[in-house]
Scaffold this active site. Structure first.
Site, PDB file in Angstrom:
ATOM      1  N   ARG A  95      25.262 -11.600  -3.986  1.00  0.00           N
ATOM      2  CA  ARG A  95      25.191 -12.312  -5.269  1.00  0.00           C
ATOM      3  C   ARG A  95      25.249 -13.813  -5.035  1.00  0.00           C
ATOM      4  NH1 ARG A  95      29.467  -9.404  -9.202  1.00  0.00           N
ATOM      5  NH2 ARG A  95      30.022 -11.579  -9.567  1.00  0.00           N
TER       6      ARG A  95
ATOM      7  N   ARG B 117      30.747  -9.011   0.157  1.00  0.00           N
ATOM      8  CA  ARG B 117      30.151  -8.020  -0.749  1.00  0.00           C
ATOM      9  C   ARG B 117      28.628  -8.010  -0.649  1.00  0.00           C
ATOM     10  NH1 ARG B 117      31.724  -8.147  -6.833  1.00  0.00           N
ATOM     11  NH2 ARG B 117      31.386 -10.364  -6.478  1.00  0.00           N
TER      12      ARG B 117
ATOM     13  N   LYS C  53      37.125  -4.277  -9.728  1.00  0.00           N
ATOM     14  CA  LYS C  53      36.812  -3.763 -11.075  1.00  0.00           C
ATOM     15  C   LYS C  53      35.527  -2.940 -11.064  1.00  0.00           C
ATOM     16  CE  LYS C  53      36.537  -7.896 -12.922  1.00  0.00           C
ATOM     17  NZ  LYS C  53      36.766  -8.729 -11.708  1.00  0.00           N
TER      18      LYS C  53
ATOM     19  N   ARG D 238      37.285 -11.150 -21.461  1.00  0.00           N
ATOM     20  CA  ARG D 238      37.671 -12.140 -20.469  1.00  0.00           C
ATOM     21  C   ARG D 238      38.407 -13.318 -21.077  1.00  0.00           C
ATOM     22  NH1 ARG D 238      33.772 -11.007 -16.114  1.00  0.00           N
ATOM     23  NH2 ARG D 238      34.210 -12.480 -14.463  1.00  0.00           N
TER      24      ARG D 238
ATOM     25  N   ARG E 162      35.344 -19.744  -9.853  1.00  0.00           N
ATOM     26  CA  ARG E 162      35.494 -18.434 -10.518  1.00  0.00           C
ATOM     27  C   ARG E 162      36.964 -18.027 -10.575  1.00  0.00           C
ATOM     28  NH1 ARG E 162      31.916 -14.699  -7.046  1.00  0.00           N
ATOM     29  NH2 ARG E 162      32.697 -13.037  -8.391  1.00  0.00           N
TER      30      ARG E 162
END
Ligand code: AP5
Length: 231
Positions: A172, A139, A25, A100, A183
């Protein structure tokens, strides 16, 4: 001087990116917003900024985000409302990570109507959950400009440094394996129902997000161009 690769047309509406953590996203929303010269609105980035600054909202959100749960609507909706009422959103904007929940989607629908926006364009990045783990654990994000990398699939030229501005690349806190599970479960339970919700409203465009970043980007642009101005 770098060539101006922005799209000549106006976006003129809200675009929403929907998909599980790691679907792409942020990667795609940033690029689409850049092409159309409109703001990229990531509720995750906004919340992380509040956490870094230690604002009252950030203090409440921090432990919730660390557990991989959704921050309550009561905290998120006001933050979003204030952001889209700024003048830079008047020609459209690209949401990444909002809405969300069905409650957030309904609130957004009303807000867009009140402000005279066209109906939103919703891009669902469809992907098999089995490929998401390396995307998330690998990431790294630039501390300065927010560019997104992946140490396995899209590494920077110099390890730990952003290609664009040399900024430090960081991981992160919620990209640790023990937070990724919660998550993904929060997505399935609270966010995945939005696929059916926007499908029923005839606003959903699904794209296979397992393809390369460039191929997904081409499909995103094609679908946005195919309906722009149609409603
Ligand atoms: P948020 O920041 O929104 O995180 P998320 O939804 O979990 O999504 P991610 O940012 O992890 O993934 P992405 O889909 O953007 O993937 P990306 O492009 O980075 O939310 C964080 C937290 O904030 C939430 O858990 C919640 O607590 C809170 N929150 C935020 N919004 C909220 C809201 N509205 N309500 C309540 N709470 C909220 O890509 C991931 C990796 O994959 C990168 O390394 C990238 O390089 C790589 N990659 C991307 N595309 C490809 C591709 N096509 N092929 C190969 N690799 C790819």
């Amino acid at each position: 001087m770098a060539p101006d690769t922005r799209h000549p047309d106006k976006l003129d509406r809200a675009v929403i990116f929907l998909g599980p953590p790691g679907a792409g996203k942020g990667t795609q929303a940033k690029e689409l917003a850049r092409k159309y010269g409109v703001p990229h609105l990531s509720t995750g980035d906004m919340l992380r900024e509040h956490v870094t600054k230690g604002t009252p909202l950030g203090v409440k959100a921090k432990p919730i985000m660390e557990r991989g749960e959704l921050v309550p609507d009561s905290l998120v909706l006001q933050m979003v409302r204030e952001r889209i009422e700024r003048p830079d959103c008047s020609h459209g904007f690209v949401f990444d990570g909002f809405p969300r929940t069905v409650a957030q989607a309904k609130y957004l629908g009303e807000l867009l109507k009140q402000h005279g926006y066209k109906r939103p364009f919703v891009i669902h990045l469809a992907i098999d959950p089995s490929v998401l783990l390396p995307r998330l654990t690998g990431r790294r994000t630039c501390k300065m400009g927010g560019e997104i990398y992946n140490i396995y699939e899209r590494p920077p030229k110099v390890a730990g440094r952003c290609d664009a501005d040399g900024g430090e690349l960081v991981q992160r806190p919620d990209d640790r394996e023990e937070v990724i599970g919660p998550r993904l479960r929060a997505y399935e339970k609270q966010t995945a129902p939005l696929v059916a919700y926007y499908g029923r409203l005839g606003l959903l465009h699904s794209i296979d997000a397992s393809k390369s970043v460039e191929e997904v980007g081409r499909q995103v642009l094609q679908s946005v161009q195919s309906v722009r101005g149609a409603r």
